[in-house]
Write a protein that holds these residues in place. Structure first.
Motif, mmCIF file in Angstrom:
data_model
loop_
_atom_site.group_PDB
_atom_site.id
_atom_site.type_symbol
_atom_site.label_atom_id
_atom_site.label_comp_id
_atom_site.label_asym_id
_atom_site.label_seq_id
_atom_site.Cartn_x
_atom_site.Cartn_y
_atom_site.Cartn_z
ATOM 1 N N LYS A 149 -19.432 39.856 50.420
ATOM 2 C CA LYS A 149 -18.736 38.566 50.380
ATOM 3 C C LYS A 149 -19.391 37.575 51.325
ATOM 4 O O LYS A 149 -19.649 36.431 50.964
ATOM 5 N N TYR A 150 -19.684 38.008 52.553
ATOM 6 C CA TYR A 150 -20.297 37.116 53.538
ATOM 7 C C TYR A 150 -21.679 36.658 53.073
ATOM 8 O O TYR A 150 -22.027 35.491 53.198
ATOM 9 N N GLU A 151 -22.455 37.586 52.543
ATOM 10 C CA GLU A 151 -23.821 37.272 52.112
ATOM 11 C C GLU A 151 -23.869 36.554 50.764
ATOM 12 O O GLU A 151 -24.903 36.017 50.383
ATOM 13 N N GLY A 152 -22.751 36.576 50.041
ATOM 14 C CA GLY A 152 -22.726 35.931 48.732
ATOM 15 C C GLY A 152 -23.568 36.665 47.702
ATOM 16 O O GLY A 152 -24.156 36.062 46.808
ATOM 17 N N LYS A 153 -23.603 37.999 47.836
ATOM 18 C CA LYS A 153 -24.404 38.830 46.940
ATOM 19 C C LYS A 153 -23.567 40.011 46.458
ATOM 20 O O LYS A 153 -22.602 40.408 47.098
ATOM 21 N N SER A 154 -23.982 40.570 45.347
ATOM 22 C CA SER A 154 -23.289 41.748 44.821
ATOM 23 C C SER A 154 -23.810 43.008 45.505
ATOM 24 O O SER A 154 -24.917 43.026 46.063
ATOM 25 N N LEU A 155 -23.014 44.065 45.437
ATOM 26 C CA LEU A 155 -23.440 45.360 45.967
ATOM 27 C C LEU A 155 -24.699 45.824 45.243
ATOM 28 O O LEU A 155 -25.605 46.388 45.848
ATOM 29 N N GLU A 156 -24.755 45.549 43.949
ATOM 30 C CA GLU A 156 -25.940 45.926 43.183
ATOM 31 C C GLU A 156 -27.199 45.233 43.725
ATOM 32 O O GLU A 156 -28.239 45.853 43.872
ATOM 33 N N ASP A 157 -27.087 43.933 44.028
ATOM 34 C CA ASP A 157 -28.224 43.196 44.578
ATOM 35 C C ASP A 157 -28.650 43.775 45.927
ATOM 36 O O ASP A 157 -29.848 43.916 46.196
ATOM 37 N N LEU A 158 -27.691 44.089 46.789
ATOM 38 C CA LEU A 158 -28.027 44.579 48.118
ATOM 39 C C LEU A 158 -28.418 46.059 48.129
ATOM 40 O O LEU A 158 -28.977 46.535 49.110
ATOM 41 N N SER A 159 -28.124 46.781 47.048
ATOM 42 C CA SER A 159 -28.485 48.193 46.980
ATOM 43 C C SER A 159 -29.935 48.390 46.550
ATOM 44 O O SER A 159 -30.491 49.470 46.731
ATOM 45 N N LYS A 160 -30.530 47.368 45.969
ATOM 46 C CA LYS A 160 -31.936 47.469 45.548
ATOM 47 C C LYS A 160 -32.832 47.502 46.752
ATOM 48 O O LYS A 160 -32.575 46.873 47.757
ATOM 49 N N LYS A 161 -33.907 48.226 46.621
ATOM 50 C CA LYS A 161 -34.898 48.268 47.732
ATOM 51 C C LYS A 161 -35.980 47.266 47.508
ATOM 52 O O LYS A 161 -36.300 46.829 46.494
ATOM 53 N N THR B 189 -29.844 36.037 60.902
ATOM 54 C CA THR B 189 -29.524 37.431 60.578
ATOM 55 C C THR B 189 -28.995 37.520 59.153
ATOM 56 O O THR B 189 -28.179 36.700 58.737
ATOM 57 N N THR B 190 -29.453 38.537 58.428
ATOM 58 C CA THR B 190 -28.934 38.817 57.090
ATOM 59 C C THR B 190 -29.081 40.306 56.788
ATOM 60 O O THR B 190 -29.904 40.995 57.397
ATOM 61 N N VAL B 191 -28.283 40.792 55.858
ATOM 62 C CA VAL B 191 -28.426 42.162 55.362
ATOM 63 C C VAL B 191 -29.342 42.114 54.146
ATOM 64 O O VAL B 191 -29.094 41.349 53.209
ATOM 65 N N VAL B 192 -30.412 42.919 54.184
ATOM 66 C CA VAL B 192 -31.356 42.945 53.059
ATOM 67 C C VAL B 192 -31.242 44.219 52.239
ATOM 68 O O VAL B 192 -31.787 44.293 51.137
ATOM 69 N N HIS B 193 -30.540 45.229 52.762
ATOM 70 C CA HIS B 193 -30.307 46.448 51.984
ATOM 71 C C HIS B 193 -29.008 47.085 52.445
ATOM 72 O O HIS B 193 -28.729 47.147 53.645
ATOM 73 N N LEU B 194 -28.226 47.547 51.477
ATOM 74 C CA LEU B 194 -26.943 48.181 51.765
ATOM 75 C C LEU B 194 -26.877 49.481 50.980
ATOM 76 O O LEU B 194 -26.802 49.479 49.750
#
Length: 147
Positions: free
Chosen positions: A135-147, A80-85
């Motif tokens: 923090k959990y995913e080790g990614k920035s909000l900017e990275d996860l906000s991209k589609k 499981t991972t978050v790919v978009h926020l």
């Protein structure tokens, strides 16, 4: 695309006798129960002991691609991972993978929307929740906000 994505959250799954249908493979409806189990574990790991009455999420969309059958003898795990926020929603990518050979048996995308239980309306995801996911995913909000 999914092969380029890293999955920090992985839980082993024990296939139950009742999960296998008359054709000898896991019934398609079972996958969604396993994905829900993994969601619960993911949320616990990311948010800790959370009071879902204060901030909840509901499923807005769920789609699965069944790529190969799962058999009773498979050594299965759910990743499981978050790919978009986004502001009010986020998208989970989950995969059912045979741990012995790495074969992806099924993958699922679920869009979850922030939800206020008292008003029964969508709400923005609080910033501390977004920070916990990043923090959990080790990614920035900017990275996860991209589609």
């Amino acid at each position: 695309m999914a092969d380029e994505i890293s999955f920090r959250h992985i839980i082993p799954i024990q296939i139950r006798f009742s999960d296998v249908d008359q054709f000898g493979h896991m019934n398609n409806s079972v996958y969604f129960s396993l994905y829900d189990l993994a969601k619960t574990s993911y949320f616990r790991d990311v948010f800790g002991e959370h009071d879902w009455r204060k901030f909840a999420v509901v499923v807005a969309n769920i789609n699965a691609d069944f790529l190969a059958p799962v058999f009773f003898s498979d050594d299965l795990a759910i990743e499981t991972t978050v790919v978009h926020l986004g502001n009010k929603s986020f998208t989970l990518l989950q995969r059912a993978v045979d741990r012995r050979d790495g074969m992806i048996k099924c993958q699922c995308r679920t869009v979850l929307v922030g939800y206020d239980i008292s008003t029964k309306e969508p709400v923005e995801i609080p910033s501390d929740y977004k920070e916990a996911i990043c923090k959990y995913e080790g990614k920035s909000l900017e990275d996860l906000s991209k589609k």
